[in-house]
Design an enzyme around this catalytic site. Structure first.
Site, PDB file in Angstrom:
ATOM      1  N   SER A   1       0.817  -1.215   0.000  1.00  0.00           N
ATOM      2  CA  SER A   1       0.000   0.000   0.000  1.00  0.00           C
ATOM      3  C   SER A   1       0.851   1.265   0.000  1.00  0.00           C
ATOM      4  CB  SER A   1      -0.943   0.000   1.208  1.00  0.00           C
ATOM      5  OG  SER A   1      -0.206  -0.006   2.418  1.00  0.00           O
TER       6      SER A   1
ATOM      7  N   ASP B   1       1.651   0.133   8.258  1.00  0.00           N
ATOM      8  CA  ASP B   1       3.019  -0.372   8.226  1.00  0.00           C
ATOM      9  C   ASP B   1       3.638  -0.164   6.844  1.00  0.00           C
ATOM     10  OD1 ASP B   1       1.583  -2.168   6.779  1.00  0.00           O
ATOM     11  OD2 ASP B   1       2.244  -3.953   7.849  1.00  0.00           O
TER      12      ASP B   1
ATOM     13  N   ASP C   1       6.029  -2.010   3.915  1.00  0.00           N
ATOM     14  CA  ASP C   1       6.655  -3.219   3.381  1.00  0.00           C
ATOM     15  C   ASP C   1       7.857  -2.799   2.552  1.00  0.00           C
ATOM     16  OD1 ASP C   1       4.706  -5.110   4.376  1.00  0.00           O
ATOM     17  OD2 ASP C   1       3.332  -4.269   2.889  1.00  0.00           O
TER      18      ASP C   1
ATOM     19  N   ASP D   1       8.381  -4.108   7.753  1.00  0.00           N
ATOM     20  CA  ASP D   1       8.774  -5.467   7.397  1.00  0.00           C
ATOM     21  C   ASP D   1       9.798  -5.386   6.272  1.00  0.00           C
ATOM     22  OD1 ASP D   1       6.934  -6.298   9.223  1.00  0.00           O
ATOM     23  OD2 ASP D   1       5.476  -7.036   7.773  1.00  0.00           O
TER      24      ASP D   1
ATOM     25  N   LYS E   1     -11.007   0.069  -0.873  1.00  0.00           N
ATOM     26  CA  LYS E   1     -10.424  -0.570   0.308  1.00  0.00           C
ATOM     27  C   LYS E   1     -11.213  -0.206   1.569  1.00  0.00           C
ATOM     28  CE  LYS E   1      -6.006  -0.982   0.910  1.00  0.00           C
ATOM     29  NZ  LYS E   1      -4.549  -0.766   1.015  1.00  0.00           N
TER      30      LYS E   1
ATOM     31  N   TYR F   1     -12.485  -7.757   3.766  1.00  0.00           N
ATOM     32  CA  TYR F   1     -11.083  -7.432   3.505  1.00  0.00           C
ATOM     33  C   TYR F   1     -10.212  -8.350   4.362  1.00  0.00           C
ATOM     34  CZ  TYR F   1      -6.980  -4.419   2.628  1.00  0.00           C
ATOM     35  OH  TYR F   1      -5.762  -3.928   2.238  1.00  0.00           O
TER      36      TYR F   1
END
Length: 646
Positions: free
Chosen positions: A89, A100, A102, A154, A215, A224
């Site tokens: 995202s 978060d 990625d 992450d 979303k 979702y």
């Protein structure tokens, strides 16, 4: 001349419409943007700059670590030390507040994976701002997880067969995959898919606003969650991207409407493709139902655009697809009204009342003695719930099994000396309609037991299992749900009113948690203690539950899979009472069963909407069989049987 101009073609088919946006479309798009703001889907510029600054930490750390490990001079650190790419995202530009990040660490060939999980990890530990640092090296996609300035990051790792990592490296280049190990290919996949999506849409800004809308709508409507058989963030992004390809000149307000139009009428299981699949002759497995028989059984295939092409929705079941298609149709009806100025955008984001939608529910409860054990246990159980949904779907008497992706804190039992930590999931059930006076006998024993067997087997084989990790399954009628669920989410019903639920849904609009595998609706902060069942003597002396004020619940404690040893004592006494509105009791006299679970063995008869529902609980004493784990566990199997009759 204009007629010699051929516009760029997006997608595998010609567009449906090339119509330009009208003034009314622009006005509706502005209204849509304003309607999204209260839900926290936009991040302020200051917060965005903070994120970019945060990403400098792993970049600097990577370069220092890898250059030091190779004794490289400072002059070449920037070119040979590695590079950070983002995906998900954040890369798509649709992340929400507090979401978060990625990230992927791409390193040249002289850097080993062991450097990433040793030297790089140690340098991160030296950073004071880094919290909750942990490496998951044995995962399907190995990852380092950390929290920096309250933002989760992450970081994956991929080692390329390059001497240096150029600044303008394009990860979409299929040639980069040559001579890479499978872990590096999996790690690269997220970035490659995200970059392909952005290159396959005609207008990125229109795509982003439309995707933010879809979303939010999906999260508000409880559809979702990739892990539970709905769609995750990447799948929603690909559906929106396909809509943009079909209507390349449309703005967001039109695209949202066309999204619902296209996919409410889509003939599944025809796949959604953003580009024609390409074969790079690298012998990697790709989604192809002509070659792979298992691919033919995928119900809602949405195919990633980067090689090796994969179906991002292999978890979708018949029930979850039916639920999503129904939501698409409702979304189309609402956006029809909005485009006709008969409704506002806020109507699209109204959360439906899942807890009033069905007459029957299965409540799944996962509990563990400590917070740490509970975190691992809940993760495993949640990852397998789709197996339970699949089992229930296959039952000949069940039409649909709809799992709510939002989980809830389990009820606290005040009688326990040790306070367990528990989490609940709720599955709505629709039984097939009966014809005439035909009785309907439904046995859910095998469906639920095979699910719990799978969970326990994996927990034991992965050496995660600990004593007192438990799964319980309960059948609950709609009118009794409020006795199990938190008051904030499931208020006591008022006749002809759902104001309480609507008030809660609208007053807590922070949907900041952004993950492909989980719902972003915030969990309740308060968990009322569940009322403890009251044991009362009934005819025949067998203990039972008071009929007054208690939920119509069949609690089903599940233990690790085991086979019953011959000769194990099991005596059952059944007492039929005069009235069918009284309590029937089925009592197991096995010592361990009676000790632990007598209070939950019951036959309870109630009338509901003209149907007589009999819930039978049968427990077998299996506590004397040899156990796989070293610590003794109360191993109990059960049967859940429902009888529906006119």
């Amino acid at each position: 001349p204009p007629y010699y101009f051929t516009p760029k073609h997006y997608g595998i088919t010609s567009p449906i419409s090339l119509a330009q946006a009208k003034e009314a479309d622009l006005v509706l798009t502005h209204k849509l943007t304003e309607a999204l703001k209260p839900y926290g889907v936009f991040e302020e510029e200051l917060e965005l700059q903070r994120r970019k600054a945060l990403l400098m930490l792993p970049i600097v750390t990577i370069r220092c670590t890898f250059s030091a490990s190779q004794n490289l001079p400072a002059s070449v650190i920037e070119t040979v030390g590695g590079k950070i790419f983002t995906f998900g995202s954040y890369r798509l530009g649709v992340h929400t507040k507090g979401a978060d990040i990625d990230a992927l660490c791409v390193a040249p060939r002289h850097v080993e994976r062991t450097d990433f999980f040793t030297s790089f990890l140690e340098r991160l530990k030296e950073q004071e701002e880094v919290k909750d640092l942990r490496a998951v090296e044995e995962a399907f996609v190995p990852v380092i997880k950390l929290s920096f300035d309250n933002i989760e990051i992450d970081i994956l790792f991929a080692r390329l067969a390059l001497q240096t990592i150029p600044e303008n490296l394009d990860l979409r280049d299929d040639g980069l995959l040559k001579n890479l190990d499978i872990r590096c290919i999996r790690s690269l996949n997220g970035c490659r898919v995200t970059d392909e999506i952005l290159h396959l849409v005609p207008n990125i800004e229109n795509f982003r606003l439309t995707l933010r809308t879809i979303k939010l709508w999906a999260k508000r409507h409880n559809i979702y969650s990739n892990i539970l058989g709905f769609l995750g963030g990447v799948s929603w992004a690909m559906l929106v991207a396909r809509t943009c390809q079909l209507y390349p000149n449309a703005v967001a307000s039109t695209l949202v409407h066309k999204f619902f139009l296209v996919f409410s009428k889509w003939e599944w299981p025809n796949p959604v493709l953003l580009k024609q699949p390409e074969d790079c002759n690298l012998n990697l497995p790709v989604w192809d139902p002509r070659v792979t028989p298992s691919d033919r059984y995928h119900l809602m295939p949405i195919i990633t655009p980067a090689y090796p092409q994969q179906n991002s929705t292999y978890n979708v079941s018949a029930s979850t697809r039916a639920v999503m298609v129904d939501e698409f149709k409702q979304g189309l009806a609402i956006t029809d009204e909005i485009l006709q100025n008969k409704a506002e955008w806020a109507k699209l984001f109204e959360a439906p009342n899942f807890f009033q939608k069905y007459k029957h529910y299965i409540v799944l409860l996962a509990s563990a003695p400590t917070e740490k054990q509970h975190l691992e246990w809940v993760g495993l159980v949640e990852s397998k719930i789709r197996i339970l949904v699949g089992n229930l779907e296959k039952n000949e008497f069940i039409t649909l099994a709809h799992v709510n992706p939002q989980s809830f804190p389990g009820p606290k039992e005040g009688n326990d000396k040790k306070e367990e930590v528990s989490t609940m999931w709720v599955i709505g059930i629709i039984f097939k309609k009966m014809e005439g006076s035909e009785n309907l006998n439904v046995d859910l024993t095998i469906d639920i037991q095979s699910f719990t067997d799978t969970v326990y087997r994996q927990a034991i084989s992965s050496k995660m299992f600990e004593t007192d990790m438990k799964i319980q399954a309960m059948h609950v009628k709609r009118k009794r749900l409020h006795q199990l669920l938190p008051n904030l989410v499931m208020p006591k019903r008022r006749k002809h009113s759902t104001e309480g639920l609507r008030q809660v849904n609208d007053s807590n609009l922070d949907l900041s948690l952004d993950s492909d595998n989980s719902m972003s609706v915030p969990s309740p902060t308060a968990t009322p203690a569940a009322a403890a069942p009251t044991l009362t003597p009934v005819k025949g002396g067998a203990p039972g539950l008071t009929a007054a004020g208690q939920p119509d619940i069949m609690a089903s404690p599940m233990g690790p899979p085991a086979s019953k040893r011959p000769g194990s004592p099991l005596q059952m006494e059944r007492k039929r009472l005069k009235s069918d509105t009284e309590v029937f009791v089925l009592f197991c006299s096995g010592r361990d069963v009676a000790c632990h679970f007598t209070a939950r063995c019951l036959w309870h008869v109630k009338h509901c909407g003209g149907l007589q529902l009999i819930i039978a609980g049968i427990f077998a004493d299996l506590s004397d069989v040899p156990l796989v784990p070293a610590n003794p566990i109360p191993v109990v199997k059960n049967s859940i049987k429902l009888r529906l009759s006119r």
